[in-house]
Design a protein around this motif. Structure first.
Motif, PDB file in Angstrom:
ATOM      1  N   THR A  47      -2.341 -13.509  15.235  1.00  9.85           N
ATOM      2  CA  THR A  47      -1.833 -12.093  15.334  1.00  9.85           C
ATOM      3  C   THR A  47      -3.018 -11.233  14.606  1.00  9.85           C
ATOM      4  OG1 THR A  47       0.315 -12.901  14.645  1.00  9.85           O
ATOM      5  CG2 THR A  47      -0.123 -10.650  14.197  1.00  9.85           C
ATOM      6  N   SER A  48      -3.256 -10.321  15.346  1.00  9.48           N
ATOM      7  CA  SER A  48      -4.214  -9.105  14.677  1.00  9.48           C
ATOM      8  C   SER A  48      -3.259  -8.062  14.225  1.00  9.48           C
ATOM      9  CB  SER A  48      -4.982  -8.772  16.037  1.00  9.48           C
ATOM     10  OG  SER A  48      -5.661  -7.832  15.636  1.00  9.48           O
ATOM     11  N   ILE A  49      -3.823  -7.517  13.133  1.00  7.74           N
ATOM     12  CA  ILE A  49      -3.335  -6.543  12.504  1.00  7.74           C
ATOM     13  C   ILE A  49      -4.584  -5.398  12.079  1.00  7.74           C
ATOM     14  CG2 ILE A  49      -2.864  -7.586  10.233  1.00  7.74           C
ATOM     15  CD1 ILE A  49      -0.943  -5.660   9.771  1.00  7.74           C
ATOM     16  N   TYR A  50      -4.452  -4.212  12.395  1.00 10.70           N
ATOM     17  CA  TYR A  50      -5.445  -3.261  11.991  1.00 10.70           C
ATOM     18  C   TYR A  50      -5.298  -1.993  11.903  1.00 10.70           C
ATOM     19  CZ  TYR A  50      -5.565  -3.111  17.003  1.00 10.70           C
ATOM     20  OH  TYR A  50      -5.116  -2.866  18.210  1.00 10.70           O
ATOM     21  N   PHE A  51      -5.955  -1.234  11.099  1.00 11.10           N
ATOM     22  CA  PHE A  51      -5.664   0.112  11.017  1.00 11.10           C
ATOM     23  C   PHE A  51      -6.549   0.845  12.191  1.00 11.10           C
ATOM     24  CE2 PHE A  51      -5.330  -0.597   6.482  1.00 11.10           C
ATOM     25  CZ  PHE A  51      -4.155  -0.291   6.286  1.00 11.10           C
ATOM     26  N   ASN A  52      -5.964   2.118  12.805  1.00 11.21           N
ATOM     27  CA  ASN A  52      -6.561   2.405  13.921  1.00 11.21           C
ATOM     28  C   ASN A  52      -7.583   3.559  13.681  1.00 11.21           C
ATOM     29  OD1 ASN A  52      -4.595   1.121  15.834  1.00 11.21           O
ATOM     30  ND2 ASN A  52      -3.162   2.430  14.874  1.00 11.21           N
ATOM     31  N   ILE A  58       4.846  -2.917   2.589  1.00  9.76           N
ATOM     32  CA  ILE A  58       3.718  -1.934   2.524  1.00  9.76           C
ATOM     33  C   ILE A  58       3.671  -1.827   0.963  1.00  9.76           C
ATOM     34  CG2 ILE A  58       2.771   0.193   2.604  1.00  9.76           C
ATOM     35  CD1 ILE A  58       4.257   0.214   5.439  1.00  9.76           C
ATOM     36  N   TYR A  59       2.422  -1.766   0.326  1.00 13.81           N
ATOM     37  CA  TYR A  59       2.271  -1.958  -1.213  1.00 13.81           C
ATOM     38  C   TYR A  59       1.259  -0.816  -1.456  1.00 13.81           C
ATOM     39  CZ  TYR A  59       4.325  -6.653  -1.251  1.00 13.81           C
ATOM     40  OH  TYR A  59       5.025  -7.864  -1.010  1.00 13.81           O
ATOM     41  N   ASN A  80       2.706  -2.688  -6.024  1.00 12.25           N
ATOM     42  CA  ASN A  80       4.011  -2.322  -6.076  1.00 12.25           C
ATOM     43  C   ASN A  80       4.712  -2.139  -4.478  1.00 12.25           C
ATOM     44  OD1 ASN A  80       3.986  -2.148  -8.711  1.00 12.25           O
ATOM     45  ND2 ASN A  80       3.068  -0.329  -8.726  1.00 12.25           N
ATOM     46  N   LYS A  81       5.593  -3.004  -4.298  1.00  6.04           N
ATOM     47  CA  LYS A  81       6.195  -2.892  -2.933  1.00  6.04           C
ATOM     48  C   LYS A  81       6.901  -1.416  -2.690  1.00  6.04           C
ATOM     49  CE  LYS A  81       8.888  -6.132  -1.479  1.00  6.04           C
ATOM     50  NZ  LYS A  81       9.869  -6.988  -0.941  1.00  6.04           N
ATOM     51  N   LEU A  82       6.555  -0.560  -1.617  1.00  4.10           N
ATOM     52  CA  LEU A  82       7.222   0.505  -1.415  1.00  4.10           C
ATOM     53  C   LEU A  82       8.350   0.574  -0.169  1.00  4.10           C
ATOM     54  CD1 LEU A  82       4.296   3.370  -1.848  1.00  4.10           C
ATOM     55  CD2 LEU A  82       5.986   2.637  -3.330  1.00  4.10           C
ATOM     56  N   ARG A 111      -4.708   1.715  -3.943  1.00  8.10           N
ATOM     57  CA  ARG A 111      -5.093   0.701  -2.863  1.00  8.10           C
ATOM     58  C   ARG A 111      -3.572   0.537  -2.159  1.00  8.10           C
ATOM     59  NH1 ARG A 111      -8.194  -4.705  -2.779  1.00  8.10           N
ATOM     60  NH2 ARG A 111      -9.986  -2.934  -2.634  1.00  8.10           N
ATOM     61  N   LEU A 112      -3.659   1.207  -0.877  1.00 11.41           N
ATOM     62  CA  LEU A 112      -2.550   0.778   0.006  1.00 11.41           C
ATOM     63  C   LEU A 112      -2.659  -0.514   0.720  1.00 11.41           C
ATOM     64  CD1 LEU A 112      -0.401   2.806   1.975  1.00 11.41           C
ATOM     65  CD2 LEU A 112      -1.589   1.184   3.442  1.00 11.41           C
ATOM     66  N   SER A 113      -1.883  -1.487   0.655  1.00 10.48           N
ATOM     67  CA  SER A 113      -2.139  -2.901   1.358  1.00 10.48           C
ATOM     68  C   SER A 113      -0.710  -3.112   2.387  1.00 10.48           C
ATOM     69  CB  SER A 113      -2.424  -3.959   0.636  1.00 10.48           C
ATOM     70  OG  SER A 113      -1.388  -4.151  -0.440  1.00 10.48           O
ATOM     71  N   ILE A 114      -0.959  -3.704   3.600  1.00 13.48           N
ATOM     72  CA  ILE A 114       0.177  -4.080   4.272  1.00 13.48           C
ATOM     73  C   ILE A 114      -0.047  -5.622   4.532  1.00 13.48           C
ATOM     74  CG2 ILE A 114       1.153  -3.792   6.635  1.00 13.48           C
ATOM     75  CD1 ILE A 114      -0.173  -0.957   6.928  1.00 13.48           C
ATOM     76  N   LYS A 115       1.057  -6.288   4.311  1.00 10.64           N
ATOM     77  CA  LYS A 115       1.158  -7.675   4.317  1.00 10.64           C
ATOM     78  C   LYS A 115       2.055  -8.165   5.502  1.00 10.64           C
ATOM     79  CE  LYS A 115      -0.215  -8.481  -0.573  1.00 10.64           C
ATOM     80  NZ  LYS A 115       0.465  -9.048  -1.593  1.00 10.64           N
ATOM     81  N   LEU A 116       1.777  -8.945   6.419  1.00  9.15           N
ATOM     82  CA  LEU A 116       2.494  -9.724   7.392  1.00  9.15           C
ATOM     83  C   LEU A 116       3.310 -10.930   7.127  1.00  9.15           C
ATOM     84  CD1 LEU A 116       0.815  -9.223  10.857  1.00  9.15           C
ATOM     85  CD2 LEU A 116       2.493  -7.973  10.020  1.00  9.15           C
ATOM     86  N   ASN A 117       4.257 -11.270   7.550  1.00 11.46           N
ATOM     87  CA  ASN A 117       4.609 -12.570   7.147  1.00 11.46           C
ATOM     88  C   ASN A 117       3.721 -13.754   7.803  1.00 11.46           C
ATOM     89  OD1 ASN A 117       5.457 -11.769  10.182  1.00 11.46           O
ATOM     90  ND2 ASN A 117       7.461 -13.084  10.028  1.00 11.46           N
ATOM     91  N   THR A 118       2.928 -13.439   8.399  1.00 12.04           N
ATOM     92  CA  THR A 118       2.081 -14.504   9.069  1.00 12.04           C
ATOM     93  C   THR A 118       0.798 -14.762   7.722  1.00 12.04           C
ATOM     94  OG1 THR A 118       0.551 -12.884   9.757  1.00 12.04           O
ATOM     95  CG2 THR A 118       2.033 -13.700  11.355  1.00 12.04           C
ATOM     96  N   GLY A 119       0.794 -14.344   6.828  1.00 13.82           N
ATOM     97  CA  GLY A 119      -0.259 -14.363   6.088  1.00 13.82           C
ATOM     98  C   GLY A 119      -1.229 -13.174   5.808  1.00 13.82           C
TER      99      GLY A 119
END
Length: 183
Positions: free
Chosen positions: A36-41, A128-129, A133-135, A163-171
């Motif tokens: 799975t690929s995840i990226y900011f555009n 999304i954190y 802290n999860k938002l 810092r904004l971070s996004i975590k997927l259930n894939t890790g």
């Protein structure tokens, strides 16, 4: 006795060469990477006569800055039709924009893409954190070999660097740093 060793050597050579030939002509199946690929555009705009446009809004390029209603320099953030951008660089040929805001005055915008290359339809959960802290959390069902862009806008008024971070259930995890300022 030497004849026996010669016979063993010939037999071993025959077996080795036969195995090599069989393996050479057999089809070897190499597994494909599934991920799975995840990226900011990002957005790249071409420049013509020191101008470009985004969503129908004209952008004028001057040296290393751009002008819409105000002048923006690399690292500055702005909004066009509700979408947030941060100027990375402007040259005589192109403008490179991040599709997220790095300098925030109350509203944080970002969009990101999840691309399913796993070979099967998949349901992705993301969280999304900000500063750990999860938002928000969300769920996206994406068919095999397709991608989906998710746009988010968050009211955020706590001043300082974050810092904004996004975590997927894939890790998988992506992040960017931003500054929140109050005018």
């Amino acid at each position: 006795m030497n004849d026996r060793y010669v016979l063993y050597a010939l037999a071993f050579s025959f077996i080795f060469v036969s195995a090599f030939i069989l393996l050479s002509f057999s089809e070897v199946k190499i597994s494909e990477d599934k991920f799975t690929s995840i990226y900011f555009n990002t957005t790249i705009l071409e420049i013509e006569n020191n101008a470009s446009n985004i969503d129908g809004t004209e952008i004028i390029v001057k040296n290393d800055s751009i002008s819409i209603l105000n002048t923006y320099y690399p690292g500055d953030s702005f909004f066009v039709d509700g979408k947030g951008y941060t100027l990375n660089m402007a040259t005589n040929e192109a403008i490179l924009l991040y599709n997220y805001t790095k300098k925030v005055d109350g509203v944080l915008y970002f969009d990101f893409t999840i691309e399913n290359l796993e070979g099967a339809d998949k349901n992705y959960q993301y969280e999304i954190y900000i500063d750990g802290n999860k938002l928000l959390e969300g769920n996206e069902s994406i068919k095999s070999n397709e991608k989906r862009t998710i746009q988010k806008q968050i009211e955020y008024g706590e001043s300082g660097d974050h810092r904004l971070s996004i975590k997927l259930n894939t890790g998988a995890e992506i992040y960017f740093n931003f500054s929140s300022v109050k005018k």
